[in-house]
Design a protein around this motif. Sequence first.
Motif, short mmCIF file in Angstrom:
data_model
loop_
_atom_site.label_atom_id
_atom_site.label_comp_id
_atom_site.label_asym_id
_atom_site.label_seq_id
_atom_site.Cartn_x
_atom_site.Cartn_y
_atom_site.Cartn_z
N GLN A 19 -0.57 18.85 -48.08
CA GLN A 19 -0.31 20.08 -47.33
C GLN A 19 0.25 21.16 -48.26
O GLN A 19 -0.13 22.34 -48.14
N ALA A 20 1.11 20.78 -49.20
CA ALA A 20 1.64 21.74 -50.16
C ALA A 20 0.52 22.27 -51.06
O ALA A 20 0.48 23.47 -51.37
N VAL A 21 -0.39 21.40 -51.48
CA VAL A 21 -1.54 21.84 -52.27
C VAL A 21 -2.34 22.88 -51.46
O VAL A 21 -2.72 23.93 -51.99
N ALA A 22 -2.58 22.59 -50.19
CA ALA A 22 -3.32 23.52 -49.32
C ALA A 22 -2.60 24.86 -49.20
O ALA A 22 -3.25 25.92 -49.20
N GLU A 23 -1.29 24.85 -49.10
CA GLU A 23 -0.53 26.09 -49.04
C GLU A 23 -0.69 26.90 -50.32
O GLU A 23 -0.81 28.12 -50.28
N GLY A 24 -0.74 26.21 -51.45
CA GLY A 24 -0.98 26.89 -52.73
C GLY A 24 -2.37 27.49 -52.80
O GLY A 24 -2.55 28.62 -53.28
N VAL A 25 -3.36 26.75 -52.32
CA VAL A 25 -4.73 27.27 -52.28
C VAL A 25 -4.77 28.58 -51.51
O VAL A 25 -5.38 29.56 -51.94
N ALA A 26 -4.11 28.60 -50.36
CA ALA A 26 -4.15 29.76 -49.46
C ALA A 26 -3.42 30.98 -50.02
O ALA A 26 -3.57 32.08 -49.49
N ARG A 27 -2.65 30.81 -51.08
CA ARG A 27 -1.95 31.96 -51.69
C ARG A 27 -2.93 32.92 -52.36
O ARG A 27 -2.58 34.07 -52.64
N VAL A 28 -4.13 32.45 -52.64
CA VAL A 28 -5.13 33.28 -53.32
C VAL A 28 -6.03 33.91 -52.27
O VAL A 28 -6.60 33.23 -51.41
N SER A 29 -6.15 35.22 -52.35
CA SER A 29 -6.95 35.97 -51.38
C SER A 29 -8.39 35.44 -51.33
O SER A 29 -9.02 35.27 -52.37
#
Length: 186
Positions: A19-29
Amino acid sequence: MQVAIVYDSGYGHTAKQAQAVAEGVARVSGAKAVLLPVAENGNPWETLENSDAIIFGSPTYNGSLSARLKQFMEDATRPAWVPMKWRNKIAAGFTNSGAMHGDKLNSLVGMSLFAAQHGMIWVGLDLFASTNPEDKNRIGGWLGAMAQSDDASPDVTPIKSDLETAAHLGQRVSEITQQFLSGKKA
Protein backbone atom coordinates in the motif's frame (compact mmCIF):
# COMPACT_ATOMS: atom_id res chain seq x y z
CA MET A 1 0.44 5.31 -16.90
CA GLN A 2 -0.36 2.17 -14.95
CA VAL A 3 1.93 0.55 -12.40
CA ALA A 4 0.92 -2.92 -11.22
CA ILE A 5 2.00 -4.09 -7.77
CA VAL A 6 2.01 -7.89 -7.64
CA TYR A 7 2.60 -9.10 -4.10
CA ASP A 8 2.01 -11.72 -1.48
CA SER A 9 1.45 -11.11 2.20
CA GLY A 10 1.17 -13.80 4.83
CA TYR A 11 0.09 -11.73 7.82
CA GLY A 12 -0.62 -8.26 6.45
CA HIS A 13 2.81 -6.65 6.91
CA THR A 14 3.84 -6.92 3.27
CA ALA A 15 0.36 -5.79 2.21
CA LYS A 16 0.94 -2.65 4.26
CA GLN A 17 4.25 -2.19 2.47
CA ALA A 18 2.50 -2.71 -0.91
CA GLN A 19 0.00 0.00 0.00
CA ALA A 20 2.89 2.38 0.74
CA VAL A 21 4.42 1.55 -2.66
CA ALA A 22 1.04 2.36 -4.26
CA GLU A 23 0.92 5.69 -2.42
CA GLY A 24 4.36 6.52 -3.80
CA VAL A 25 3.26 5.61 -7.32
CA ALA A 26 0.29 7.98 -7.01
CA ARG A 27 2.58 10.91 -6.09
CA VAL A 28 3.49 11.20 -9.77
CA SER A 29 0.97 13.02 -11.93
CA GLY A 30 -0.82 10.67 -14.30
CA ALA A 31 0.33 7.50 -12.53
CA LYS A 32 -2.15 4.93 -11.31
CA ALA A 33 -1.27 1.99 -9.05
CA VAL A 34 -3.11 -1.32 -9.30
CA LEU A 35 -2.67 -3.62 -6.31
CA LEU A 36 -2.70 -7.31 -7.25
CA PRO A 37 -2.33 -9.63 -4.25
CA VAL A 38 -1.46 -13.05 -5.71
CA ALA A 39 -3.75 -14.83 -3.24
CA GLU A 40 -6.76 -13.00 -4.71
CA ASN A 41 -5.88 -12.61 -8.41
CA GLY A 42 -5.66 -15.93 -10.17
CA ASN A 43 -5.16 -14.62 -13.71
CA PRO A 44 -3.98 -11.00 -13.78
CA TRP A 45 -2.22 -11.48 -17.13
CA GLU A 46 -4.22 -8.91 -19.11
CA THR A 47 -3.83 -6.29 -16.38
CA LEU A 48 -0.09 -6.92 -16.26
CA GLU A 49 0.26 -6.80 -20.03
CA ASN A 50 -1.53 -3.44 -20.03
CA SER A 51 0.67 -2.06 -17.25
CA ASP A 52 3.70 0.09 -17.99
CA ALA A 53 5.60 -1.13 -14.94
CA ILE A 54 5.34 -4.05 -12.53
CA ILE A 55 6.58 -3.95 -8.95
CA PHE A 56 6.92 -7.32 -7.20
CA GLY A 57 6.61 -7.81 -3.45
CA SER A 58 6.94 -10.74 -1.09
CA PRO A 59 7.65 -11.54 2.50
CA THR A 60 10.99 -13.25 2.98
CA TYR A 61 10.47 -16.66 4.52
CA ASN A 62 13.52 -18.78 5.33
CA GLY A 63 15.68 -16.55 3.14
CA SER A 64 13.46 -16.80 0.08
CA LEU A 65 10.29 -15.59 -1.62
CA SER A 66 6.91 -16.82 -0.43
CA ALA A 67 5.53 -19.98 -2.05
CA ARG A 68 2.60 -18.04 -3.49
CA LEU A 69 4.82 -15.49 -5.27
CA LYS A 70 6.99 -18.34 -6.57
CA GLN A 71 3.82 -20.01 -7.88
CA PHE A 72 2.83 -16.76 -9.59
CA MET A 73 6.26 -16.68 -11.23
CA GLU A 74 5.90 -20.24 -12.48
CA ASP A 75 2.36 -19.56 -13.69
CA ALA A 76 3.64 -16.59 -15.72
CA THR A 77 5.67 -18.84 -18.02
CA ARG A 78 3.09 -19.57 -20.70
CA PRO A 79 1.03 -16.33 -20.71
CA ALA A 80 3.87 -13.81 -20.22
CA TRP A 81 7.38 -15.27 -20.60
CA VAL A 82 7.05 -17.38 -23.74
CA PRO A 83 5.58 -14.49 -25.77
CA MET A 84 7.81 -11.95 -23.89
CA LYS A 85 4.81 -9.74 -23.13
CA TRP A 86 6.64 -7.89 -20.34
CA ARG A 87 9.75 -7.08 -22.40
CA ASN A 88 10.94 -3.52 -21.72
CA LYS A 89 8.51 -2.92 -18.87
CA ILE A 90 10.00 -1.24 -15.84
CA ALA A 91 10.29 -3.56 -12.81
CA ALA A 92 11.21 -3.25 -9.14
CA GLY A 93 10.72 -5.13 -5.90
CA PHE A 94 10.20 -4.97 -2.16
CA THR A 95 10.31 -7.44 0.69
CA ASN A 96 9.71 -7.72 4.40
CA SER A 97 10.82 -10.13 7.13
CA GLY A 98 10.82 -10.47 10.88
CA ALA A 99 14.60 -10.18 11.23
CA MET A 100 16.46 -6.96 10.58
CA HIS A 101 18.34 -8.52 7.69
CA GLY A 102 16.84 -12.00 7.42
CA ASP A 103 18.38 -12.67 4.00
CA LYS A 104 15.97 -10.26 2.32
CA LEU A 105 18.54 -9.59 -0.38
CA ASN A 106 18.02 -13.14 -1.65
CA SER A 107 14.32 -12.39 -2.20
CA LEU A 108 15.12 -9.22 -4.14
CA VAL A 109 17.69 -11.11 -6.23
CA GLY A 110 15.01 -13.69 -7.05
CA MET A 111 12.61 -10.97 -8.16
CA SER A 112 15.23 -9.16 -10.24
CA LEU A 113 16.30 -12.39 -11.97
CA PHE A 114 12.67 -13.16 -12.75
CA ALA A 115 12.30 -9.67 -14.23
CA ALA A 116 15.51 -10.08 -16.24
CA GLN A 117 14.26 -13.36 -17.67
CA HIS A 118 11.20 -11.49 -18.89
CA GLY A 119 13.35 -8.79 -20.53
CA MET A 120 12.26 -6.17 -18.00
CA ILE A 121 14.29 -3.15 -16.85
CA TRP A 122 15.01 -3.25 -13.09
CA VAL A 123 14.92 -0.11 -10.95
CA GLY A 124 16.59 -0.12 -7.55
CA LEU A 125 16.66 2.41 -4.74
CA ASP A 126 18.61 5.63 -5.01
CA LEU A 127 18.89 6.13 -1.25
CA PHE A 128 21.99 5.87 0.88
CA ALA A 129 21.66 3.65 3.92
CA SER A 130 21.18 5.30 7.28
CA THR A 131 21.89 4.17 10.80
CA ASN A 132 19.03 6.32 12.05
CA PRO A 133 15.88 4.19 12.37
CA GLU A 134 13.76 7.24 11.51
CA ASP A 135 15.40 7.67 8.09
CA LYS A 136 14.45 6.00 4.82
CA ASN A 137 16.48 2.93 3.83
CA ARG A 138 17.52 2.15 7.41
CA ILE A 139 18.14 -1.48 6.40
CA GLY A 140 20.46 -0.47 3.57
CA GLY A 141 18.97 -2.03 0.46
CA TRP A 142 20.00 -0.97 -3.03
CA LEU A 143 18.21 -3.59 -5.11
CA GLY A 144 14.78 -2.73 -3.69
CA ALA A 145 12.86 -1.65 -0.62
CA MET A 146 13.36 -3.72 2.52
CA ALA A 147 11.24 -3.64 5.66
CA GLN A 148 11.41 -5.35 9.03
CA SER A 149 8.31 -6.28 11.00
CA ASP A 150 8.22 -7.31 14.61
CA ASP A 151 6.00 -10.17 15.67
CA ALA A 152 3.14 -7.73 16.09
CA SER A 153 0.07 -6.52 14.27
CA PRO A 154 0.48 -4.81 10.88
CA ASP A 155 -1.18 -1.84 12.61
CA VAL A 156 2.15 -1.10 14.29
CA THR A 157 4.81 -2.69 12.10
CA PRO A 158 6.62 -2.19 9.75
CA ILE A 159 7.68 1.19 11.05
CA LYS A 160 7.14 4.55 9.36
CA SER A 161 10.64 4.81 7.86
CA ASP A 162 10.29 1.41 6.16
CA LEU A 163 6.95 2.47 4.71
CA GLU A 164 8.48 5.76 3.55
CA THR A 165 11.21 3.73 1.82
CA ALA A 166 8.53 1.68 0.06
CA ALA A 167 6.68 4.84 -1.00
CA HIS A 168 9.95 6.27 -2.30
CA LEU A 169 10.42 3.15 -4.42
CA GLY A 170 6.90 3.48 -5.84
CA GLN A 171 7.47 7.13 -6.70
CA ARG A 172 10.86 6.35 -8.26
CA VAL A 173 9.38 3.62 -10.43
CA SER A 174 6.64 6.01 -11.60
CA GLU A 175 9.17 8.71 -12.43
CA ILE A 176 11.49 6.33 -14.30
CA THR A 177 8.52 4.80 -16.15
CA GLN A 178 7.32 8.25 -17.14
CA GLN A 179 10.80 9.12 -18.45
CA PHE A 180 11.01 5.83 -20.32
CA LEU A 181 7.58 6.24 -21.92
CA SER A 182 8.23 9.83 -22.97
CA GLY A 183 11.39 8.68 -24.75
CA LYS A 184 9.72 5.81 -26.62
CA LYS A 185 9.19 6.21 -30.33
CA ALA A 186 5.63 5.88 -31.57
